[in-house]
Enzyme design. Structure first.
Site, PDB file in Angstrom:
ATOM      1  N   TYR A 144       0.847  -1.188   0.000  1.00 32.36           N
ATOM      2  CA  TYR A 144       0.000   0.000   0.000  1.00 32.36           C
ATOM      3  C   TYR A 144       0.881   1.236   0.000  1.00 32.36           C
ATOM      4  O   TYR A 144       1.833   1.323   0.770  1.00 32.36           O
ATOM      5  CB  TYR A 144      -0.899   0.011   1.239  1.00 32.36           C
ATOM      6  CG  TYR A 144      -1.808   1.221   1.341  1.00 32.36           C
ATOM      7  CD1 TYR A 144      -2.844   1.415   0.427  1.00 32.36           C
ATOM      8  CD2 TYR A 144      -1.633   2.171   2.347  1.00 32.36           C
ATOM      9  CE1 TYR A 144      -3.677   2.521   0.521  1.00 32.36           C
ATOM     10  CE2 TYR A 144      -2.471   3.281   2.453  1.00 32.36           C
ATOM     11  CZ  TYR A 144      -3.494   3.447   1.530  1.00 32.36           C
ATOM     12  OH  TYR A 144      -4.325   4.539   1.623  1.00 32.36           O
ATOM     13  N   ASP A 239       9.289   3.295   0.032  1.00 33.84           N
ATOM     14  CA  ASP A 239       8.196   3.886   0.779  1.00 33.84           C
ATOM     15  C   ASP A 239       8.382   3.512   2.249  1.00 33.84           C
ATOM     16  O   ASP A 239       8.014   2.420   2.676  1.00 33.84           O
ATOM     17  CB  ASP A 239       6.855   3.391   0.232  1.00 33.84           C
ATOM     18  CG  ASP A 239       5.674   4.025   0.965  1.00 33.84           C
ATOM     19  OD1 ASP A 239       5.916   4.800   1.926  1.00 33.84           O
ATOM     20  OD2 ASP A 239       4.524   3.746   0.579  1.00 33.84           O
ATOM     21  N   LYS A 267       3.606   9.107   8.967  1.00 37.59           N
ATOM     22  CA  LYS A 267       3.368   8.478  10.272  1.00 37.59           C
ATOM     23  C   LYS A 267       4.277   9.023  11.389  1.00 37.59           C
ATOM     24  O   LYS A 267       4.039  10.129  11.855  1.00 37.59           O
ATOM     25  CB  LYS A 267       3.422   6.959  10.121  1.00 37.59           C
ATOM     26  CG  LYS A 267       2.337   6.503   9.124  1.00 37.59           C
ATOM     27  CD  LYS A 267       1.950   5.063   9.125  1.00 37.59           C
ATOM     28  CE  LYS A 267       0.667   4.859   8.327  1.00 37.59           C
ATOM     29  NZ  LYS A 267       0.786   4.114   7.108  1.00 37.59           N
TER      30      LYS A 267
HETATM   31  C1  LIG Z   1       0.121   4.594   5.743  1.00 36.39           C
HETATM   32  C2  LIG Z   1       0.943   4.408   4.527  1.00 36.39           C
HETATM   33  C3  LIG Z   1       0.846   5.293   3.428  1.00 36.39           C
HETATM   34  C4  LIG Z   1      -0.186   6.384   3.361  1.00 36.39           C
HETATM   35  O1  LIG Z   1      -0.017   7.363   4.317  1.00 36.39           O
HETATM   36  P1  LIG Z   1      -1.273   8.311   4.712  1.00 36.39           P
HETATM   37  O2  LIG Z   1      -0.683   9.278   5.680  1.00 36.39           O
HETATM   38  O3  LIG Z   1      -2.299   7.400   5.303  1.00 36.39           O
HETATM   39  O4  LIG Z   1      -1.748   8.949   3.464  1.00 36.39           O
HETATM   40  C5  LIG Z   1       1.716   5.117   2.379  1.00 36.39           C
HETATM   41  N1  LIG Z   1       2.627   4.127   2.383  1.00 36.39           N
HETATM   42  C6  LIG Z   1       2.746   3.270   3.407  1.00 36.39           C
HETATM   43  C7  LIG Z   1       3.797   2.214   3.377  1.00 36.39           C
HETATM   44  C8  LIG Z   1       1.891   3.365   4.504  1.00 36.39           C
HETATM   45  O5  LIG Z   1       1.978   2.479   5.509  1.00 36.39           O
END
Ligand SMILES: *Cc1c(COP(=O)(O)O)cnc(C)c1O
Length: 430
Positions: A144, A239, A267
């Site tokens: 994701y 990511d 995060k």
């Molecule tokens: C949570 C997450 C996102 C998205 O971040 P948001 O602040 O919810 O938009 C993107 N990549 C990874 C790996 C994530 O865990």
């Protein structure tokens, strides 16, 4: 367990908010319940509006690595708020934040602050396209990367839980520009490169997957991706929205010793306020406006409250490197306690863990990718989830999520969790 007030709020929320929640992962629908509404949190604990208390393993989906309502972070935010909540102009804090980030993650020579992980990844991919002049991107099934159009293809946890791997509303031209390979399978990545020579702008990967449950990279996987990207002139994007400051202060790139071209963060970097960032190689980052032609902007980007929280968070984490040693110890205590229960009762369960990120999968199979994650028995998970909630343990309401340990969890919290898990598992498998 009393849920009168939560139930009343949820009924009203259902009328006013799609599905009653502002992010799908918060719904309890896949575990056959309605969500509890949270009133407050401190340390390892959450309290809901009916007064139930929980030991929390969601941690706001990652940011709360030091526990909820950390006094120093609260103080920093309050102090910043007294000076005004937003200026839409340059501030000293943003320079301080950029310097902190590039010190902690040396692959990030320049960085741009944004407001969420989604913004970070969608900007990074635009940048990869701008830099290479190519259109296609590659991601892995079950990873994701936020909810931008390009990424909602086999998009992991939220989508897996709801059973909608690909979202409607994504134009086919955009969807078709996203190719998917199998996680931990370098050959599947090489096959895509061979089938689309000279067309791939960027590769984006969760270096440790959190979004199909916790799945670690197999030995040599990240290194292999790195060298193939270099060979084919592809921008390698890690990511680290979840793994950054989580699996190590310097993220997965530090833990595994693999250097990406670009990194996306979110995060933890906001200390609980809405923040994201993307950064990396100077030559690539110089393309970002106003230094270069790739447009990306944000009214609230680098917001003073968010910078105050984030800076305090990163300083607390870098000031005491022993935090990561503690997190490893606590997480190992939980893992080995659960493994003892699994072995004692011969339960068909698999655990994956990297540092303070972990998942208990309801399958006997070793979980290494999307296909193997999907062998999990989600009905059994739902039963386990409910039995844990009833005993005051708050888990993510989906099999396909990572759980998080925080520095605020005590050994007593962990031992209580293990005892609750044994009861919940015995009820589930009886
Ligand atoms: C949570 C997450 C996102 C998205 O971040 P948001 O602040 O919810 O938009 C993107 N990549 C990874 C790996 C994530 O865990």
């Amino acid at each position: 367990m009393k849920t009168t007030k939560s139930a009343r709020l949820f009924k009203k929320a259902m009328r006013l908010i799609p599905g009653g929640v502002n992010s799908p992962v918060r719904a309890f629908s896949s575990v056959g319940r309605s969500p509890v509404f949270i009133e407050k949190a401190r340390g390892s604990r959450l309290w809901d509006v009916d007064g139930n208390q929980y030991i929390d393993y969601v941690g706001s989906w990652g940011p709360m690595i030091l526990g909820h309502a950390h006094p120093q972070i609260l103080r920093a935010v309050k102090k910043a708020a007294d000076r005004g909540t937003s200026f839409g102009a340059a501030t000293e804090r943003e320079v301080e934040m950029a310097e902190l980030i590039s010190t902690v993650m040396p692959s990030i020579e320049m960085v741009r602050m944004v407001n969420s992980g989604t913004e970070a990844t969608m900007s990074a991919i635009r940048l990869a396209r701008a830099f290479t002049g190519r259109d296609k991107i590659i991601k892995f099934e079950g990873c994701y990367h936020g909810h931008a159009d390009s990424f909602l293809i086999k998009a992991g946890s939220g989508a897996m839980t709801l059973g909608v791997p690909d979202s409607p509303g994504v134009p086919s031209a955009i969807g078709n520009a996203t190719l998917t390979a199998r996680y931990n399978d370098l050959a599947s990545f090489e096959n895509l490169l061979a089938a689309h020579p000279g067309q791939i702008a960027g590769l984006i990967v969760e270096p440790v997957v959190g979004n199909m449950g916790c799945v670690p990279p197999s030995k040599g996987f990240l290194e292999g991706l790195r060298s193939l990207c270099t060979k084919h002139g592809i921008v390698f994007i890690m990511d680290e929205v979840m793994t950054g400051f989580r699996v190590a202060l310097g993220g997965a790139q530090h833990l595994y010793g693999v250097k990406p071209d670009l990194t996306t963060l979110g995060k933890i970097i906001g200390g609980g306020l809405p923040v994201g960032a993307y950064g990396g190689n100077k030559e690539i980052m110089k393309l970002v406006a106003p230094s270069g032609p790739m447009y990306q902007a944000g009214t609230l980007s680098g917001n003073p409250l968010a910078m105050a929280a984030g800076i305090e968070m990163i300083q607390l984490l870098s000031g005491k490197k022993s935090i990561y040693v503690q997190l490893e110890k606590k997480s190992a205590r939980l893992e080995s306690g659960l493994q003892f229960v699994i072995d004692k009762h011969h339960l068909p369960l698999t655990q994956n863990r990297v540092g303070s990120m972990f998942t208990l999968f309801f399958t006997k199979e070793r979980v290494v990718d999307y296909e193997t994650a999907k062998t999990s028995d989600t009905k059994k998970f739902a039963s386990y989830f409910s039995a844990m909630l009833e005993q005051g343990i708050y888990l993510a309401p989906s099999q396909f999520e990572a759980a998080f340990m925080s520095a605020a969890h005590s050994d007593q919290d962990i031992d209580r969790t293990i005892r609750a898990a044994e009861k919940a598992l015995l009820a589930t498998f009886s």
